[in-house]
Motif scaffolding. Sequence first.
Motif, mmCIF file in Angstrom:
data_model
loop_
_atom_site.group_PDB
_atom_site.id
_atom_site.type_symbol
_atom_site.label_atom_id
_atom_site.label_comp_id
_atom_site.label_asym_id
_atom_site.label_seq_id
_atom_site.Cartn_x
_atom_site.Cartn_y
_atom_site.Cartn_z
ATOM 1 N N GLY A 153 6.003 20.550 -7.267
ATOM 2 C CA GLY A 153 6.252 19.172 -7.724
ATOM 3 C C GLY A 153 7.445 18.567 -7.004
ATOM 4 N N ALA A 154 8.486 19.384 -6.826
ATOM 5 C CA ALA A 154 9.686 18.877 -6.136
ATOM 6 C C ALA A 154 9.343 18.474 -4.703
ATOM 7 C CB ALA A 154 10.779 19.943 -6.148
ATOM 8 N N ALA A 155 8.466 19.258 -4.071
ATOM 9 C CA ALA A 155 8.070 18.931 -2.695
ATOM 10 C C ALA A 155 7.337 17.585 -2.661
ATOM 11 C CB ALA A 155 7.189 20.038 -2.133
ATOM 12 N N ILE A 156 6.425 17.390 -3.626
ATOM 13 C CA ILE A 156 5.683 16.111 -3.677
ATOM 14 C C ILE A 156 6.654 14.954 -3.928
ATOM 15 C CG2 ILE A 156 3.915 14.819 -4.942
ATOM 16 C CD1 ILE A 156 2.636 17.553 -5.635
ATOM 17 N N PHE A 157 7.594 15.196 -4.843
ATOM 18 C CA PHE A 157 8.589 14.165 -5.176
ATOM 19 C C PHE A 157 9.402 13.813 -3.924
ATOM 20 C CE2 PHE A 157 12.424 12.929 -7.924
ATOM 21 C CZ PHE A 157 11.865 11.728 -8.298
ATOM 22 N N ALA A 158 9.788 14.833 -3.165
ATOM 23 C CA ALA A 158 10.572 14.592 -1.940
ATOM 24 C C ALA A 158 9.757 13.803 -0.927
ATOM 25 C CB ALA A 158 11.031 15.920 -1.348
ATOM 26 N N ILE A 159 8.478 14.161 -0.794
ATOM 27 C CA ILE A 159 7.609 13.450 0.165
ATOM 28 C C ILE A 159 7.514 11.970 -0.208
ATOM 29 C CG2 ILE A 159 5.200 13.226 0.949
ATOM 30 C CD1 ILE A 159 5.083 16.349 0.730
ATOM 31 N N SER A 160 7.487 11.702 -1.517
ATOM 32 C CA SER A 160 7.372 10.302 -1.949
ATOM 33 C C SER A 160 8.555 9.483 -1.441
ATOM 34 C CB SER A 160 7.251 10.215 -3.471
ATOM 35 O OG SER A 160 8.505 10.392 -4.089
ATOM 36 N N PHE A 161 9.729 10.100 -1.415
ATOM 37 C CA PHE A 161 10.905 9.370 -0.935
ATOM 38 C C PHE A 161 10.855 9.176 0.568
ATOM 39 C CE2 PHE A 161 12.327 10.153 -5.147
ATOM 40 C CZ PHE A 161 13.158 9.079 -5.421
ATOM 41 N N ALA A 162 10.233 10.149 1.263
ATOM 42 C CA ALA A 162 10.069 9.969 2.707
ATOM 43 C C ALA A 162 9.218 8.730 2.967
ATOM 44 C CB ALA A 162 9.429 11.208 3.308
ATOM 45 N N ARG B 290 0.831 -1.206 0.000
ATOM 46 C CA ARG B 290 0.000 0.000 0.000
ATOM 47 C C ARG B 290 0.872 1.266 0.000
ATOM 48 N NH1 ARG B 290 -4.912 1.648 3.938
ATOM 49 N NH2 ARG B 290 -5.648 -0.375 3.267
ATOM 50 N N LEU B 291 1.872 1.278 0.888
ATOM 51 C CA LEU B 291 2.777 2.434 0.913
ATOM 52 C C LEU B 291 3.551 2.543 -0.406
ATOM 53 C CD1 LEU B 291 4.274 2.481 4.531
ATOM 54 C CD2 LEU B 291 2.841 4.217 3.453
ATOM 55 N N LEU C 79 9.205 6.037 1.199
ATOM 56 C CA LEU C 79 10.060 4.859 1.048
ATOM 57 C C LEU C 79 10.830 4.600 2.341
ATOM 58 C CD1 LEU C 79 11.438 2.619 -0.631
ATOM 59 C CD2 LEU C 79 13.079 4.321 -1.400
ATOM 60 N N LEU C 80 11.324 5.680 2.937
ATOM 61 C CA LEU C 80 12.079 5.545 4.178
ATOM 62 C C LEU C 80 11.185 4.956 5.283
ATOM 63 C CD1 LEU C 80 14.868 6.186 5.415
ATOM 64 C CD2 LEU C 80 13.945 8.402 6.122
ATOM 65 N N VAL C 81 9.977 5.503 5.387
ATOM 66 C CA VAL C 81 9.022 5.007 6.393
ATOM 67 C C VAL C 81 8.727 3.536 6.127
ATOM 68 C CG1 VAL C 81 6.623 5.203 7.184
ATOM 69 C CG2 VAL C 81 7.988 7.267 6.801
ATOM 70 N N ASN C 82 8.497 3.223 4.885
ATOM 71 C CA ASN C 82 8.173 1.853 4.491
ATOM 72 C C ASN C 82 9.304 0.894 4.867
ATOM 73 O OD1 ASN C 82 6.920 -0.322 3.316
ATOM 74 N ND2 ASN C 82 6.657 0.618 1.305
ATOM 75 N N ALA C 83 10.535 1.320 4.565
ATOM 76 C CA ALA C 83 11.681 0.439 4.837
ATOM 77 C C ALA C 83 11.842 0.218 6.338
ATOM 78 C CB ALA C 83 12.948 1.049 4.248
ATOM 79 N N ILE C 84 11.743 1.292 7.117
ATOM 80 C CA ILE C 84 11.914 1.153 8.575
ATOM 81 C C ILE C 84 10.799 0.280 9.150
ATOM 82 C CG2 ILE C 84 11.869 2.432 10.762
ATOM 83 C CD1 ILE C 84 13.227 4.760 9.187
ATOM 84 N N HIS C 85 9.575 0.552 8.705
ATOM 85 C CA HIS C 85 8.437 -0.227 9.185
ATOM 86 C C HIS C 85 8.599 -1.710 8.822
ATOM 87 C CE1 HIS C 85 4.297 -1.370 10.006
ATOM 88 N NE2 HIS C 85 4.243 -1.893 8.790
#
Lengths: 637, 199
Positions: free
Chosen positions: A488-497, A437-438, A499-505
């Motif tokens: 757009g850059a802000a949205i793109f950056a949030i998308s990578f955050a 989902r993430l 991934l980080l949340v997903n990986a840690i979780h």
Amino acid sequence: MSIVAEQRELRDDALNGLQLSTRLENLWRTPSGFFGALASVDHKVVGRRYIVTAFVFLLLGGVLAVLMRVQLAGPEKTFLSADKYDQIFTMHGSTMMFLFAVPVMEAFAVYLVPLMVGTRNIAFPRLNAFSYWMFLFGGCFLWISFMLNVGPDVGWFAYVPLSSLQYTPTKRPDVWAQMITFTEVAALAVSVEIVVTVFKLRAPGMTLDRIPLFVWAMLVTSFLVMFAMPSIMVASTSLILDRLVNTRFYDSSSGGHPLLWQHLFWFFGHPEVYIIFIPGTGMVSMILATFARRPVIGYPVVILSLIATGFLSFGLWVHHMFVTGLPQLGAGLFTASSMLIAVPSGLQIFCWLATLWDGRPVYRTPLLFVLGFIVIFVIGGLSGVMVASVPIDTQVHDTYFVVAHFHYVLIGGAVFPLIGAVYYWFPKIAGRMLSERLGRWHFWLAFVGFNVAFFPMHILGLIGMPRRVYTYTADMDWAHLNLLSSAGAAIFAISFALLLVNAIHSLRSGALAGDNPWDASTLEWATTSPPPPQNFDRIPIVKHRDPLWFDNESLPVVAGLSVERREVLMTSLAEAEPQVREASPEPSIWPLLTAIATTVFFIGSIFTPWAVLWGTPPMAVTLIGWFWPSGSKEDEE
Amino acid sequence: MRQTIVRNVAELPTYGYGPRSGPWWGAMGFMALEGMGFAIAIGAYLYLYAVNPNWPIGAAPPDLWPGTAETIIYLLSIIPNEMINRVAHRQDLARVRIGLIVMSLIGIALLVLRGFEFAHLNTRWDNSAYGSIVWLILGLHTTHLATDVGDTVVLAVLMFTRHAKPRRFSDVTDNVFYWNFVVLAWLPLYVLLDWVPRL
């Protein structure tokens, strides 16, 4: 003497099941404790470190990108000064190209290639460890310099005469030039390791036409590194010599020539794009086959396309220099070759589309990123054909059109496949699944954010906004598009955050992956997730291009390797016929010590040429320590 | 996944020579990238040669004798080098030891001669772009030479210790192979540095 010892030694055919696994794990494991970890030569340990470090640099480079977009979000903003902006765009480009894009692809190869070809470790494991330390120290050196306000500020391309002592009398370009040397050493070492691993450590039966496409892609990439990187080595060494000991390579008053820098830089710099892009295509082929539930259509075509792309990439560098006043004939030739390279790239895309068309696609997150890649890369490829043309390039040169083009190519061509690869191979590396989902949220935010951030730059470039400017006035009419781009850059950056949340979780509580959660076909999925230190208890035999789909009942394997000392099976170049049981090096602290000595040498030589004299003996001592076979089980007998 | 043993490789040797040895391929890889480094440096030399109407810039061409003497020694060194190759394949430790000492001495002699070569270039690195590029190219090859001499000396010492195991002879043959590359790489550089300025 040794022959007698060999006859007595215990082999894996004398052990079975758990007994064999335990014995091999003890033999191949990384030693425990802090110093043990520093001595590790396991390609998986080194590969994981490489991947994590490269992603840390992605994060740092990404933060810089966001800072630039904040500054450019509106006209005449004073969020960043001109000087700071220069440093930030230089650091962003240098970090992304030298500390993220190339290393992360090599990092995946370091982790995956030995598993994919069915061997127990990479060729030259100590060189591999050394390579990682050099990369780490080079990256830290650059970023610590930046934090101490001596980071480079002359662009990731460091054009002379801007980077010469006359125009930049600080140490900033020296830091840049030495960082280049660190990353060159690391990349060259990995490329040799990959070539030898692919040539000589393939599982028996893995003939040239059975090699997984990612491995083929990394083989071509490794050759590109070997033939492109020496150019930047000569260029950056000449630059630092000009600055430190007054040589005259680029000084036009003494017979030198500034354009020599551009030729040397771009002879490396354009293949560099393909060094980043080609591994991405390898990842795409692997993901696509798994989720389309069928082998990639046109396997030989894809391989020939990879090789053709590799060759052609050396014939494009002058298209970066169309506005430098080169002869017309040269411009025509390089226009033709720049356009020609679209052909093999296009062939690969048609093979992938055909595979999807003929397959039964399962739209999981990795495949979504591949589909995103196809859309974005095709747009980037088309704008590439545009800037390959001299008249168009002359108009849009050094405008945001070019910024848009190369971000479409690099992020579309490499980062989207890479993120797909993270979702695809994370279960193998971590033993746990990432959240689907993430992952879907990540994809859609990344896809939308990327296009909103970079597509307007095409228009900004066409209406005349130059690149590398830290601000603009309100009367230019660039404000709305820049604001859109920053959003757009802000949205793109949030998308990578995400991934980080997903990986840690997932690392904490993700679903267990099992050996082969995607029902994939290649050998890395034939072992546990994560793989044991020895990779495979017994070396597989390959009878088909997709061994796990073909031999899905029982995997044929070889026996007869030692369980008393680390051995890898070497096979012949074309047919992968077993030839030699060669010793694989034990863990060692010497690669780290050598990297430390080399770091002292390189950093010292920024400040004094005498560092070449006093810096050499420690390097020689550590290299001898590395070379000396003490500690090797075979030599202790 | 279930496994079926279909082949036993216990009888295979634990080391090989030439293309059957991993280090040989490693040496090939490094020769490729070092060779490319030399090719790029040669390209830079020719570029500067092409953009300057007078070459060499403000200097006489290098004196011929050091480079020529070196070239002769390089070419002659192939003879003992190839002899080491043969005795290493025969695993004749005594002759390998002698051969490695001879090659170490030849390498050290070449390094000394290289010092004279720098002194007889008739230009300094900071005189002009010509001086810079010839010092760079000679410096690159000297680094190349010095590392191989260092490797040969360490290998020679190793062969006098308990580590002189049979598989170490394979390392000796790889060292022979690499030395041939050092010689081969020098030949175009000799022509470039000593003869092109005389054209």
